[in-house]
Design an enzyme around this catalytic site. Structure first.
Site, PDB file in Angstrom:
ATOM      1  N   GLN A 102       0.848  -1.198   0.000  1.00 26.38           N
ATOM      2  CA  GLN A 102       0.000   0.000   0.000  1.00 26.38           C
ATOM      3  C   GLN A 102       0.877   1.238   0.000  1.00 26.38           C
ATOM      4  O   GLN A 102       0.388   2.348  -0.139  1.00 26.38           O
ATOM      5  CB  GLN A 102      -0.868   0.015   1.256  1.00 26.38           C
ATOM      6  CG  GLN A 102      -1.817  -1.156   1.365  1.00 26.38           C
ATOM      7  CD  GLN A 102      -2.403  -1.240   2.769  1.00 26.38           C
ATOM      8  OE1 GLN A 102      -3.393  -0.595   3.075  1.00 26.38           O
ATOM      9  NE2 GLN A 102      -1.783  -2.033   3.613  1.00 26.38           N
ATOM     10  N   HIS A 120      -1.347   1.327  -4.421  1.00 26.64           N
ATOM     11  CA  HIS A 120      -1.721   2.750  -4.406  1.00 26.64           C
ATOM     12  C   HIS A 120      -0.790   3.613  -5.250  1.00 26.64           C
ATOM     13  O   HIS A 120      -0.721   4.823  -5.059  1.00 26.64           O
ATOM     14  CB  HIS A 120      -1.767   3.271  -2.958  1.00 26.64           C
ATOM     15  CG  HIS A 120      -2.863   2.660  -2.142  1.00 26.64           C
ATOM     16  ND1 HIS A 120      -2.758   2.423  -0.797  1.00 26.64           N
ATOM     17  CD2 HIS A 120      -4.093   2.209  -2.507  1.00 26.64           C
ATOM     18  CE1 HIS A 120      -3.891   1.865  -0.367  1.00 26.64           C
ATOM     19  NE2 HIS A 120      -4.707   1.719  -1.375  1.00 26.64           N
ATOM     20  N   CYS A 128       1.318  13.220 -16.473  1.00 23.33           N
ATOM     21  CA  CYS A 128       0.642  14.427 -16.950  1.00 23.33           C
ATOM     22  C   CYS A 128      -0.865  14.177 -16.975  1.00 23.33           C
ATOM     23  O   CYS A 128      -1.325  13.194 -17.560  1.00 23.33           O
ATOM     24  CB  CYS A 128       1.135  14.823 -18.344  1.00 23.33           C
ATOM     25  SG  CYS A 128       0.216  16.233 -18.988  1.00 23.33           S
ATOM     26  N   CYS A 149       3.923  19.814 -17.503  1.00 24.62           N
ATOM     27  CA  CYS A 149       4.412  18.730 -18.367  1.00 24.62           C
ATOM     28  C   CYS A 149       5.414  19.299 -19.379  1.00 24.62           C
ATOM     29  O   CYS A 149       5.083  20.247 -20.116  1.00 24.62           O
ATOM     30  CB  CYS A 149       3.228  18.100 -19.094  1.00 24.62           C
ATOM     31  SG  CYS A 149       3.709  16.840 -20.281  1.00 24.62           S
TER      32      CYS A 149
HETATM   33  P1  NAD Z   1      -1.651   2.952   8.781  1.00 22.86           P
HETATM   34  O1  NAD Z   1      -1.013   4.272   8.966  1.00 22.86           O
HETATM   35  O2  NAD Z   1      -3.120   2.858   8.825  1.00 22.86           O
HETATM   36  O3  NAD Z   1      -1.100   1.874   9.836  1.00 22.86           O
HETATM   37  C1  NAD Z   1       0.236   1.659  10.104  1.00 22.86           C
HETATM   38  C2  NAD Z   1       0.352   0.324  10.850  1.00 22.86           C
HETATM   39  O4  NAD Z   1       1.726   0.055  11.103  1.00 22.86           O
HETATM   40  C3  NAD Z   1      -0.358   0.272  12.204  1.00 22.86           C
HETATM   41  O5  NAD Z   1      -1.090  -0.929  12.302  1.00 22.86           O
HETATM   42  C4  NAD Z   1       0.794   0.284  13.233  1.00 22.86           C
HETATM   43  O6  NAD Z   1       0.477  -0.429  14.413  1.00 22.86           O
HETATM   44  C5  NAD Z   1       1.876  -0.397  12.441  1.00 22.86           C
HETATM   45  N1  NAD Z   1       3.254  -0.075  12.834  1.00 22.86           N
HETATM   46  C6  NAD Z   1       3.743   1.120  13.247  1.00 22.86           C
HETATM   47  N2  NAD Z   1       5.066   1.041  13.439  1.00 22.86           N
HETATM   48  C7  NAD Z   1       5.418  -0.231  13.131  1.00 22.86           C
HETATM   49  C8  NAD Z   1       6.670  -0.920  13.110  1.00 22.86           C
HETATM   50  N3  NAD Z   1       7.822  -0.324  13.448  1.00 22.86           N
HETATM   51  N4  NAD Z   1       6.669  -2.220  12.741  1.00 22.86           N
HETATM   52  C9  NAD Z   1       5.509  -2.848  12.408  1.00 22.86           C
HETATM   53  N5  NAD Z   1       4.313  -2.226  12.394  1.00 22.86           N
HETATM   54  C10 NAD Z   1       4.272  -0.946  12.747  1.00 22.86           C
HETATM   55  O7  NAD Z   1      -1.072   2.436   7.459  1.00 22.86           O
HETATM   56  P2  NAD Z   1      -1.718   1.581   6.346  1.00 22.86           P
HETATM   57  O8  NAD Z   1      -2.609   0.561   6.967  1.00 22.86           O
HETATM   58  O9  NAD Z   1      -0.621   1.165   5.499  1.00 22.86           O
HETATM   59  O10 NAD Z   1      -2.692   2.562   5.516  1.00 22.86           O
HETATM   60  C11 NAD Z   1      -2.550   3.928   5.336  1.00 22.86           C
HETATM   61  C12 NAD Z   1      -2.397   4.348   3.885  1.00 22.86           C
HETATM   62  O11 NAD Z   1      -1.430   5.362   3.935  1.00 22.86           O
HETATM   63  C13 NAD Z   1      -1.885   3.327   2.940  1.00 22.86           C
HETATM   64  O12 NAD Z   1      -2.742   3.248   1.894  1.00 22.86           O
HETATM   65  C14 NAD Z   1      -0.539   3.863   2.415  1.00 22.86           C
HETATM   66  O13 NAD Z   1      -0.591   4.025   1.020  1.00 22.86           O
HETATM   67  C15 NAD Z   1      -0.425   5.235   2.947  1.00 22.86           C
HETATM   68  N6  NAD Z   1       0.883   5.563   3.539  1.00 22.86           N
HETATM   69  C16 NAD Z   1       2.037   5.191   2.911  1.00 22.86           C
HETATM   70  C17 NAD Z   1       3.247   5.509   3.471  1.00 22.86           C
HETATM   71  C18 NAD Z   1       4.490   5.059   2.778  1.00 22.86           C
HETATM   72  O14 NAD Z   1       4.498   4.964   1.558  1.00 22.86           O
HETATM   73  N7  NAD Z   1       5.543   4.749   3.533  1.00 22.86           N
HETATM   74  C19 NAD Z   1       3.310   6.235   4.664  1.00 22.86           C
HETATM   75  C20 NAD Z   1       2.118   6.626   5.247  1.00 22.86           C
HETATM   76  C21 NAD Z   1       0.904   6.277   4.673  1.00 22.86           C
END
Ligand code: NAD
Length: 247
Positions: A102, A120, A128, A149
């Protein structure tokens, strides 16, 4: 660490002919990228409206500076951690047949994983909105925002899924096909609350997969779908698991 649970999880991976990983923001937390939600989450600092598709089209001059700050200046400085690297290693030795992520941070690819479904999208590409031309984001200057673009002058947008936007069709189908086929799913660092992504482990479970979950806290999956819950940080848990998978 509950050794028995780790041992069983490692055995499941070793004997599985088709294993996938399903990852969320939690796997990248130890690379320095916070999740969106929760006390320290990105949405406690920024307004999620900047990623609303309609808002973006109406006010690109307001959305883009924040997008640049979060997804290019900040994410751009992050590097893969041991959890990302462990998944790449599992793939290299034939024990992982794909990752559905995700995340939009490109860290699985940077770690060396090849079979990655970016559910995602990714901030690694910029598209663009007028001529649909796609660019590696490193080729686009963000010195002035919103960027235009180079080919047609249209408004550029990061190639990740905004609120109000559909999941890319090919990725959607490939992800659910992999979920239906999986014998083991490693679910790492996700609340499971974002849909339709959150239904991937559920579909896998309904098709007979064993669910191994790594998270610091319980999630929407833990009590109903998870077979082996490895509670802890993604890096430590993956390291312990890899030692038992014996590689
Ligand atoms: P979320 O923010 O809803 O949940 C994060 C999860 O990670 C929680 O369950 C938490 O308990 C767990 N967590 C926190 N620290 C951890 C660690 N060190 N080790 C293991 N688990 C840990 O995230 P989500 O469920 O992925 O959904 C949110 C949306 O936000 C997604 O669709 C994603 O695309 C996006 N997102 C992406 C990024 C990225 O690309 N790094 C960052 C933030 C949000």
């Amino acid at each position: 660490m509950n050794n028995q649970t780790y041992r069983k999880a490692a055995e499941a991976i070793k004997s599985s002919p088709y294993t996938i990983a399903f990852t969320g923001a939690g796997i990248s937390v130890e690379s320095g990228i916070p999740p969106f939600r929760g006390g320290d989450g990105l949405w406690s600092k920024y307004d999620p409206e900047i990623l609303d598709l309609q808002y973006f089209y109406k006010h690109p001059e307001k959305s883009w500076p924040v997008i640049k700050e979060i997804f290019y200046d900040f994410f751009g400085n992050a590097h893969p951690n041991i959890a990302h690297l462990s998944l790449a290693k599992l793939e290299a030795i034939g024990k992982l047949q794909g990752i559905i992520t995700q995340n939009i941070d490109n860290l699985h690819q940077e770690a060396g994983s090849k079979l990655v479904h970016e559910f995602h999208g990714t901030c690694g590409r910029i598209v663009c909105t007028k001529c649909q031309m796609m660019y590696p984001s490193k080729n686009i200057s963000l010195a002035v925002t919103p960027p235009a673009c180079p080919s047609c002058g249209g408004l550029l947008k990061p190639d990740f899924v905004f609120f109000g936007e559909n999941i890319p069709t090919k990725t959607y189908h490939a992800s659910f096909t992999a979920a239906e086929r999986a014998k083991v799913v490693l679910v790492i660092g996700t609340t499971g609350e974002v849909m339709p992504a959150g239904s991937i482990p559920i579909i896998a479970k309904q098709n007979g997969a064993c669910i191994i979950e790594i998270n610091t806290e319980t999630s929407a999956f833990t009590s109903r779908y998870t077979d082996y819950f490895l509670q802890g940080k993604a890096t430590q848990s993956m390291q312990s698991l890899m030692e038992l998978v014996d590689i």
